[in-house]
Motif scaffolding. Sequence first.
Motif, PDB file in Angstrom:
ATOM      1  N   THR A 155       0.851  -1.181   0.000  1.00 15.34           N
ATOM      2  CA  THR A 155       0.000   0.000   0.000  1.00 15.34           C
ATOM      3  C   THR A 155       0.887   1.231   0.000  1.00 15.34           C
ATOM      4  OG1 THR A 155      -1.702  -1.168   1.263  1.00 15.34           O
ATOM      5  CG2 THR A 155      -1.811   1.241   1.214  1.00 15.34           C
ATOM      6  N   ILE A 156       0.749   2.061  -1.022  1.00 14.76           N
ATOM      7  CA  ILE A 156       1.622   3.226  -1.116  1.00 14.76           C
ATOM      8  C   ILE A 156       1.145   4.330  -0.172  1.00 14.76           C
ATOM      9  CG2 ILE A 156       2.160   2.674  -3.514  1.00 14.76           C
ATOM     10  CD1 ILE A 156       0.491   5.135  -4.315  1.00 14.76           C
ATOM     11  N   HIS A 157       2.084   5.156   0.233  1.00 11.74           N
ATOM     12  CA  HIS A 157       1.815   6.267   1.137  1.00 11.74           C
ATOM     13  C   HIS A 157       1.150   7.408   0.369  1.00 11.74           C
ATOM     14  CE1 HIS A 157       2.429   9.475   4.013  1.00 11.74           C
ATOM     15  NE2 HIS A 157       3.252  10.108   3.194  1.00 11.74           N
ATOM     16  N   ARG A 158       0.026   7.861   0.872  1.00 16.52           N
ATOM     17  CA  ARG A 158      -0.670   8.952   0.199  1.00 16.52           C
ATOM     18  C   ARG A 158       0.038  10.270   0.479  1.00 16.52           C
ATOM     19  NH1 ARG A 158      -7.212   9.986   0.345  1.00 16.52           N
ATOM     20  NH2 ARG A 158      -7.260  11.738  -1.121  1.00 16.52           N
ATOM     21  N   THR A 159       0.458  10.929  -0.586  1.00 15.66           N
ATOM     22  CA  THR A 159       1.159  12.201  -0.432  1.00 15.66           C
ATOM     23  C   THR A 159       0.971  13.033  -1.693  1.00 15.66           C
ATOM     24  OG1 THR A 159       3.325  13.261  -0.120  1.00 15.66           O
ATOM     25  CG2 THR A 159       3.307  11.181  -1.318  1.00 15.66           C
ATOM     26  N   THR A 160       1.022  14.340  -1.513  1.00 19.51           N
ATOM     27  CA  THR A 160       0.980  15.252  -2.653  1.00 19.51           C
ATOM     28  C   THR A 160       2.360  15.833  -2.924  1.00 19.51           C
ATOM     29  OG1 THR A 160       0.406  17.104  -1.201  1.00 19.51           O
ATOM     30  CG2 THR A 160      -1.414  15.881  -2.205  1.00 19.51           C
ATOM     31  N   GLY A 161       3.361  15.412  -2.140  1.00 20.01           N
ATOM     32  CA  GLY A 161       4.698  15.962  -2.274  1.00 20.01           C
ATOM     33  C   GLY A 161       5.720  14.946  -2.715  1.00 20.01           C
ATOM     34  N   ALA A 162       6.971  15.189  -2.304  1.00 22.41           N
ATOM     35  CA  ALA A 162       8.087  14.358  -2.743  1.00 22.41           C
ATOM     36  C   ALA A 162       8.379  13.211  -1.791  1.00 22.41           C
ATOM     37  CB  ALA A 162       9.336  15.224  -2.906  1.00 22.41           C
TER      38      ALA A 162
ATOM     39  N   VAL B 174       8.233  11.221 -17.236  1.00 21.06           N
ATOM     40  CA  VAL B 174       7.709  11.272 -15.869  1.00 21.06           C
ATOM     41  C   VAL B 174       6.722  12.424 -15.748  1.00 21.06           C
ATOM     42  CG1 VAL B 174       8.318  11.725 -13.459  1.00 21.06           C
ATOM     43  CG2 VAL B 174       9.756  10.224 -14.865  1.00 21.06           C
ATOM     44  N   THR B 175       5.574  12.161 -15.148  1.00 20.17           N
ATOM     45  CA  THR B 175       4.586  13.205 -14.920  1.00 20.17           C
ATOM     46  C   THR B 175       4.755  13.767 -13.510  1.00 20.17           C
ATOM     47  OG1 THR B 175       3.000  11.472 -14.314  1.00 20.17           O
ATOM     48  CG2 THR B 175       2.882  12.333 -16.539  1.00 20.17           C
ATOM     49  N   THR B 176       4.516  15.052 -13.382  1.00 17.74           N
ATOM     50  CA  THR B 176       4.689  15.733 -12.096  1.00 17.74           C
ATOM     51  C   THR B 176       3.395  16.433 -11.705  1.00 17.74           C
ATOM     52  OG1 THR B 176       5.532  17.698 -13.237  1.00 17.74           O
ATOM     53  CG2 THR B 176       7.161  16.075 -12.494  1.00 17.74           C
ATOM     54  N   GLY B 177       3.426  17.073 -10.546  1.00 14.22           N
ATOM     55  CA  GLY B 177       2.238  17.753 -10.055  1.00 14.22           C
ATOM     56  C   GLY B 177       1.379  16.829  -9.212  1.00 14.22           C
ATOM     57  N   VAL B 178       0.210  17.306  -8.879  1.00 12.87           N
ATOM     58  CA  VAL B 178      -0.702  16.570  -8.003  1.00 12.87           C
ATOM     59  C   VAL B 178      -2.019  16.315  -8.729  1.00 12.87           C
ATOM     60  CG1 VAL B 178      -1.971  16.626  -5.823  1.00 12.87           C
ATOM     61  CG2 VAL B 178       0.322  17.624  -5.959  1.00 12.87           C
ATOM     62  N   ASP B 179      -2.496  15.090  -8.634  1.00 11.92           N
ATOM     63  CA  ASP B 179      -3.832  14.793  -9.129  1.00 11.92           C
ATOM     64  C   ASP B 179      -4.803  15.125  -8.012  1.00 11.92           C
ATOM     65  OD1 ASP B 179      -6.267  13.611  -9.904  1.00 11.92           O
ATOM     66  OD2 ASP B 179      -5.227  12.135 -11.141  1.00 11.92           O
ATOM     67  N   THR B 180      -5.433  16.268  -8.117  1.00 11.96           N
ATOM     68  CA  THR B 180      -6.300  16.757  -7.030  1.00 11.96           C
ATOM     69  C   THR B 180      -7.561  15.915  -6.876  1.00 11.96           C
ATOM     70  OG1 THR B 180      -7.291  18.349  -8.573  1.00 11.96           O
ATOM     71  CG2 THR B 180      -5.448  19.118  -7.223  1.00 11.96           C
ATOM     72  N   ASN B 181      -7.887  15.116  -7.880  1.00 11.03           N
ATOM     73  CA  ASN B 181      -9.083  14.272  -7.774  1.00 11.03           C
ATOM     74  C   ASN B 181      -8.924  13.215  -6.681  1.00 11.03           C
ATOM     75  OD1 ASN B 181     -10.615  15.442  -9.914  1.00 11.03           O
ATOM     76  ND2 ASN B 181      -9.317  14.370 -11.389  1.00 11.03           N
ATOM     77  N   VAL B 182      -7.689  12.750  -6.467  1.00 14.28           N
ATOM     78  CA  VAL B 182      -7.462  11.672  -5.498  1.00 14.28           C
ATOM     79  C   VAL B 182      -6.437  12.038  -4.434  1.00 14.28           C
ATOM     80  CG1 VAL B 182      -8.191   9.804  -7.009  1.00 14.28           C
ATOM     81  CG2 VAL B 182      -5.823  10.612  -7.121  1.00 14.28           C
ATOM     82  N   GLY B 183      -5.726  13.160  -4.610  1.00 19.50           N
ATOM     83  CA  GLY B 183      -4.777  13.602  -3.595  1.00 19.50           C
ATOM     84  C   GLY B 183      -3.449  12.863  -3.599  1.00 19.50           C
ATOM     85  N   TYR B 184      -2.998  12.414  -4.759  1.00 22.90           N
ATOM     86  CA  TYR B 184      -1.703  11.741  -4.878  1.00 22.90           C
ATOM     87  C   TYR B 184      -0.816  12.515  -5.851  1.00 22.90           C
ATOM     88  CZ  TYR B 184      -3.421   7.458  -2.616  1.00 22.90           C
ATOM     89  OH  TYR B 184      -3.921   6.540  -1.725  1.00 22.90           O
ATOM     90  N   THR B 185       0.481  12.537  -5.565  1.00 21.66           N
ATOM     91  CA  THR B 185       1.411  13.090  -6.526  1.00 21.66           C
ATOM     92  C   THR B 185       1.447  12.204  -7.763  1.00 21.66           C
ATOM     93  OG1 THR B 185       3.737  13.597  -6.990  1.00 21.66           O
ATOM     94  CG2 THR B 185       3.325  11.919  -5.341  1.00 21.66           C
TER      95      THR B 185
END
Length: 474
Positions: A119-126, A159-170
């Motif tokens: 299970t990956i860690h939910r984050t909008t950052g690095a 590589v894609t960057t930024g945040v997918d605001t629909n789900v809150g993941y980078t």
Amino acid sequence: MSLKNRPITRRTVLRGAGAMVGLPLLEAMRPMSGALAALAPVTDDKPPVRMACLFWPNGCNPKTWTPAKEGKNDELSPILEPLARHKDDFLVLTRLSNQGTFTGDGHYVKDAAWLTGTTIHRTTGADLNAGGVSMDQLAAKRIGVQTPIPSLELGVEPVTTGVDTNVGYTRLYGSHISWSSPTTPVAREINPSLAFDRLFRSNAAGRAGHDDLSVLDLVADDTKALRDQVGQHDRRKLDEYLDSVRAIEKRITYEASDRRARYRDDPQARKDIETLGGRVDTYKHDPGRFRERSMNHTDHVRLMLDILLLSLQTDSTRIATFMFGNSVSNKNFSFVEGVKGGHHELSHHENDPDKMAQYQRITIWHLEQCAYLLDRMKQIREGEGTLLDHSMVLCGSALRDGNQHDPHDLPTVLAGRAGGTLSPGRHIAYAKDTPLCNLYVSMLDRVGAPVERFADSTGPLPGLDNPDYTPGPA
């Protein structure tokens, strides 16, 4: 083996100024018999088992994936038809799931964990954290010392960057399936030229003054010496192999030259190139208004698959991954007959029959590319079999249905015989939500990196084995 053959080792390479070209398995690399054997250097007997993992994003049409019956691959489902000519060479494995991805919405939590089972860690950052090492990188840590390159990671989208605001993941999660540590995704190469150089150019400094020369020209002296050393059968096999290397190199050179000419005087193109690291030879994905002049997507994919093939054929690596696209990729597949639109958009079909039909055609295209790789692998003879006989090729996605973000019963195909330890040509249906990681335990054992457990595994996956195969100790 011809009496002219002088034994050489599996690690023999062709060397030149800034170039190092690995070789396919030749007869002269196999053990000698009789009195001469005592005077011969140690040579490799059995071809090694290789493993390639091919990932496509956005799932598949769930209604047309699963074959109608278990057992022999006599009645393939519509989506699997591109693999029909290889029906005796692959297993369809159904009802496998990644339990670690049952939580978390969207694509990223599933795709980033396709090979980790975590299970990956939910984050909008690095502060990325996949929760574990991917199974390909675990294998690379165990057996990577036996090859010049521990593992090879390839793709076609930057590589894609930024945040997918629909789900809150980078979005960074969506660009990686290989993880060398829980917090370290492994970079992919999307540029055929750079991927080719990694295999055949010995170092960056060695390229100085030789950029315009073929690697085969750089190793010409070594090639002549080797041809004089081996028998007629090996010379023929060597020539066929070198012709394939030259053909790939020409395809790369032509495309790079064409791209430079197209973009030389275009300010927007220069801006795009600078954004991607300032390399005029860096491939671009869907470059906006230049799309009609950009590299054909199918050609790009097949060029990368050909490079992957060379890496396995020459034993430059035994572990490779390939990403057909990133999470939420909306690659426009209008070049496929009957498709009008982007992949991600059509994966959210909302059960509309027309969208589902187009969604199915996109998956069929992906499996056509997988079949292309299997075609090439079956053409390469190794000992008593083929490269495919001595390999495992995993083809799959981390979603069942893109519309529902469904992580259950994942589309999974395993091709090859892994050195005679797999018995392909069948559809095997397991109990609901059998851990996909059980398959990974079985694959790791066959590639020479056995483990007792991996992520949520409960043991090796039953039913895969050749009856004569005995798993090694973990």
